[in-house]
Design an enzyme around this catalytic site. Structure first.
Site, PDB file in Angstrom:
ATOM      1  N   ARG A   1      55.365  27.788   8.668  1.00 35.68           N
ATOM      2  CA  ARG A   1      56.710  27.591   8.127  1.00 35.68           C
ATOM      3  C   ARG A   1      56.912  28.572   6.976  1.00 35.68           C
ATOM      4  O   ARG A   1      55.948  28.921   6.274  1.00 35.68           O
ATOM      5  CB  ARG A   1      56.871  26.164   7.590  1.00 35.68           C
ATOM      6  CG  ARG A   1      57.044  25.122   8.684  1.00 35.68           C
ATOM      7  CD  ARG A   1      58.397  25.234   9.384  1.00 35.68           C
ATOM      8  NE  ARG A   1      58.575  24.182  10.371  1.00 35.68           N
ATOM      9  CZ  ARG A   1      58.353  24.324  11.686  1.00 35.68           C
ATOM     10  NH1 ARG A   1      57.939  25.478  12.171  1.00 35.68           N
ATOM     11  NH2 ARG A   1      58.550  23.324  12.511  1.00 35.68           N
TER      12      ARG A   1
ATOM     13  N   HIS B   1      61.981  33.279  14.285  1.00 32.51           N
ATOM     14  CA  HIS B   1      61.449  31.939  14.606  1.00 32.51           C
ATOM     15  C   HIS B   1      61.432  31.706  16.120  1.00 32.51           C
ATOM     16  O   HIS B   1      62.056  30.770  16.622  1.00 32.51           O
ATOM     17  CB  HIS B   1      62.260  30.849  13.887  1.00 32.51           C
ATOM     18  CG  HIS B   1      61.546  29.544  13.785  1.00 32.51           C
ATOM     19  ND1 HIS B   1      61.664  28.686  12.722  1.00 32.51           N
ATOM     20  CD2 HIS B   1      60.672  28.928  14.644  1.00 32.51           C
ATOM     21  CE1 HIS B   1      60.932  27.598  12.918  1.00 32.51           C
ATOM     22  NE2 HIS B   1      60.304  27.720  14.096  1.00 32.51           N
TER      23      HIS B   1
HETATM   24  P1  NDP Z   1      48.628  19.786  13.947  1.00 29.95           P
HETATM   25  O1  NDP Z   1      49.200  18.647  13.193  1.00 29.95           O
HETATM   26  O2  NDP Z   1      47.989  19.537  15.265  1.00 29.95           O
HETATM   27  O3  NDP Z   1      47.522  20.525  13.042  1.00 29.95           O
HETATM   28  C1  NDP Z   1      47.669  20.727  11.684  1.00 29.95           C
HETATM   29  C2  NDP Z   1      46.399  21.380  11.149  1.00 29.95           C
HETATM   30  O4  NDP Z   1      46.606  21.734   9.767  1.00 29.95           O
HETATM   31  C3  NDP Z   1      45.180  20.442  11.178  1.00 29.95           C
HETATM   32  O5  NDP Z   1      44.023  21.161  11.493  1.00 29.95           O
HETATM   33  C4  NDP Z   1      45.115  19.944   9.742  1.00 29.95           C
HETATM   34  O6  NDP Z   1      43.813  19.577   9.310  1.00 29.95           O
HETATM   35  C5  NDP Z   1      45.548  21.174   8.989  1.00 29.95           C
HETATM   36  N1  NDP Z   1      46.025  20.818   7.653  1.00 29.95           N
HETATM   37  C6  NDP Z   1      47.106  20.061   7.330  1.00 29.95           C
HETATM   38  N2  NDP Z   1      47.193  19.929   5.998  1.00 29.95           N
HETATM   39  C7  NDP Z   1      46.142  20.603   5.476  1.00 29.95           C
HETATM   40  C8  NDP Z   1      45.677  20.822   4.156  1.00 29.95           C
HETATM   41  N3  NDP Z   1      46.301  20.309   3.098  1.00 29.95           N
HETATM   42  N4  NDP Z   1      44.560  21.545   3.994  1.00 29.95           N
HETATM   43  C9  NDP Z   1      43.899  22.059   5.063  1.00 29.95           C
HETATM   44  N5  NDP Z   1      44.293  21.897   6.359  1.00 29.95           N
HETATM   45  C10 NDP Z   1      45.401  21.173   6.549  1.00 29.95           C
HETATM   46  O7  NDP Z   1      49.790  20.873  14.078  1.00 29.95           O
HETATM   47  P2  NDP Z   1      50.038  21.941  15.250  1.00 29.95           P
HETATM   48  O8  NDP Z   1      48.810  22.753  15.427  1.00 29.95           O
HETATM   49  O9  NDP Z   1      50.621  21.287  16.438  1.00 29.95           O
HETATM   50  O10 NDP Z   1      51.216  22.805  14.586  1.00 29.95           O
HETATM   51  C11 NDP Z   1      51.054  23.432  13.332  1.00 29.95           C
HETATM   52  C12 NDP Z   1      52.382  23.927  12.803  1.00 29.95           C
HETATM   53  O11 NDP Z   1      52.808  25.078  13.531  1.00 29.95           O
HETATM   54  C13 NDP Z   1      53.578  22.972  12.956  1.00 29.95           C
HETATM   55  O12 NDP Z   1      53.579  21.966  11.967  1.00 29.95           O
HETATM   56  C14 NDP Z   1      54.748  23.916  12.803  1.00 29.95           C
HETATM   57  O13 NDP Z   1      55.097  24.037  11.423  1.00 29.95           O
HETATM   58  C15 NDP Z   1      54.195  25.252  13.295  1.00 29.95           C
HETATM   59  N6  NDP Z   1      54.855  25.665  14.541  1.00 29.95           N
HETATM   60  C16 NDP Z   1      55.651  26.774  14.504  1.00 29.95           C
HETATM   61  C17 NDP Z   1      56.297  27.208  15.632  1.00 29.95           C
HETATM   62  C18 NDP Z   1      57.131  28.433  15.588  1.00 29.95           C
HETATM   63  O14 NDP Z   1      57.904  28.676  16.530  1.00 29.95           O
HETATM   64  N7  NDP Z   1      57.014  29.275  14.566  1.00 29.95           N
HETATM   65  C19 NDP Z   1      56.172  26.483  16.919  1.00 29.95           C
HETATM   66  C20 NDP Z   1      55.277  25.349  16.864  1.00 29.95           C
HETATM   67  C21 NDP Z   1      54.658  24.956  15.692  1.00 29.95           C
HETATM   68  P3  NDP Z   1      42.988  18.387  10.037  1.00 29.95           P
HETATM   69  O15 NDP Z   1      42.535  18.987  11.338  1.00 29.95           O
HETATM   70  O16 NDP Z   1      41.872  18.128   9.104  1.00 29.95           O
HETATM   71  O17 NDP Z   1      43.955  17.247  10.203  1.00 29.95           O
HETATM   72  C1  OXD Z   2      58.157  23.804  16.142  1.00 34.10           C
HETATM   73  C2  OXD Z   2      58.899  25.055  15.950  1.00 34.10           C
HETATM   74  O1  OXD Z   2      57.765  23.161  15.163  1.00 34.10           O
HETATM   75  O2  OXD Z   2      59.451  25.574  16.938  1.00 34.10           O
HETATM   76  O3  OXD Z   2      57.953  23.420  17.323  1.00 34.10           O
HETATM   77  O4  OXD Z   2      58.913  25.583  14.838  1.00 34.10           O
END
Ligand code: NDP
Ligand code: OXD
Length: 309
Positions: free
Chosen positions: A224, A272
């Site tokens: 993000r 995006h």
């Molecule tokens: P998940 O919820 O599956 O994974 C989040 C990961 O981040 C986990 O490994 C988690 O750790 C880690 N994390 C969260 N908070 C912290 C912290 N404070 N310190 C260290 N690690 C942390 O999310 P996804 O993989 O499904 O998606 C990730 C992000 O990608 C989404 O939230 C979205 O913002 C972005 N996204 C962007 C898109 C785009 O088009 N640009 C499309 C899809 C997603 P732990 O494993 O320990 O829980």
């Molecule tokens: C998502 C995105 O969170 O598209 O899926 O950013």
């Protein structure tokens, strides 16, 4: 009983068709045509206006149209007693892995350098560093981060990932917790951000943490825009500490036309689009969650309100 669809960037007709193909009786209403608010049980949303969800007294499920849910949690009036579910979709994950691989490989093979040489009609071949000597760091090892890290390790990059809790992924070194962040950054020549946006991760890429990367490091942000302190990123590039950045997400979207990223020679940007939810692929999960809500069960991929993701 009906579903309310709200998104400025997704097509309501395509979504209604994909949902009704699986649940023919489902009534789909499209914001702002709510009708009788008491008849809305399910909300399928991207960036709902603040207060919109609080105005639906019989809501049983808030379903995000994407993997992230920060666009829902930013609503100060969000009803805290209604379960919020995010999308976990193989097609979305595949698109994200594809995009991250593109950005990392482009940087690794110095496509920016060859584009500049092409503009000057200069023929200057140089040997790439071996992939095993190119250290990629993935911030966030969740559904998408783990898949991207695994794909990059499979190509031969030296990959590590950062998570909150320890994670075991074949071929990927793990750094867990805030206390391991600097050690993780210090070994990351190409840094990929795949974190969710939460109060803890807001501004995680700032002057201090960018300074902890090796000199010449490159940043890819597909998490993000709020993860990056944009002025600090520009300073780190212009000051010569970072070699550049590849950005898909921004603090303000659409990016204002006078923003310095548009014309920065060391920034590659896209609007995006690294992962776009495909209704036909994702509808099954939405329908499953509607059925669960009707049975009084919790949805798949329910978001943990206290963790914020
Ligand atoms: P998940 O919820 O599956 O994974 C989040 C990961 O981040 C986990 O490994 C988690 O750790 C880690 N994390 C969260 N908070 C912290 C912290 N404070 N310190 C260290 N690690 C942390 O999310 P996804 O993989 O499904 O998606 C990730 C992000 O990608 C989404 O939230 C979205 O913002 C972005 N996204 C962007 C898109 C785009 O088009 N640009 C499309 C899809 C997603 P732990 O494993 O320990 O829980
Ligand atoms: C998502 C995105 O969170 O598209 O899926 O950013």
């Amino acid at each position: 009983m009906a579903l309310l669809f709200m998104s400025d960037s997704d097509d309501p007709k395509v979504w209604a068709e994909a949902l009704r193909a699986l649940e023919p009786g489902l009534e789909v209403r499209v914001w702002p045509d709510v009708g009788v608010a008491e008849e809305i049980e399910f909300a399928l949303v991207w960036l709902p206006p603040p207060g919109m969800l609080a105005g639906l007294p019989k809501l049983k499920l808030i379903q995000s149209l994407g993997a992230g849910i920060d666009h829902i949690f930013s609503d100060p009036e969000l009803p805290r007693d209604v379960p919020v579910a995010r999308l976990v979709d193989d097609d979305l994950t595949r698109q994200m892995v594809e995009y991250v691989t593109l950005a990392v490989l482009s940087r690794h093979r110095r496509i920016d350098r060859y584009r500049a040489l092409q503009a000057e009609r200069r023929w200057r071949p140089s040997r790439p560093v071996p992939m095993s000597a190119s250290r990629v760091g993935v911030l966030g090892l969740g559904v998408i981060g783990a898949a991207a890290a695994t794909a990059l390790a499979g190509l031969g990059f030296a990959v590590a990932g950062w998570s909150r809790a320890p994670r075991q992924i074949d071929g990927v070194e793990n750094f867990a917790g805030a206390e391991r962040l600097d050690a993780f950054l210090a070994r990351s020549d190409i840094l990929v951000c795949l974190l969710p946006l939460t109060p803890e991760t807001e501004g995680v890429l700032n002057a201090r943490t960018l300074g902890a990367l090796p000199k010449g490091a490159y940043v890819v942000n597909v998490g993000r825009g709020g993860h990056v302190v944009e002025a600090d990123l520009i300073d780190a590039i212009d000051g010569g500490h970072l070699s550049g950045a590849w950005l898909d997400v921004f603090r303000s979207e659409p990016l204002p036309s006078d923003h310095p990223f548009w014309s920065h020679p060391s920034v590659t940007m896209t609007p995006h689009i690294s992962g776009l939810t495909e209704p036909v692929s994702a509808a099954a999960q939405v329908i499953e969650n509607i059925r669960r809500a009707r049975r009084g069960q919790l949805p798949l991929h329910r978001v943990d309100l206290s963790a914020g993701y």
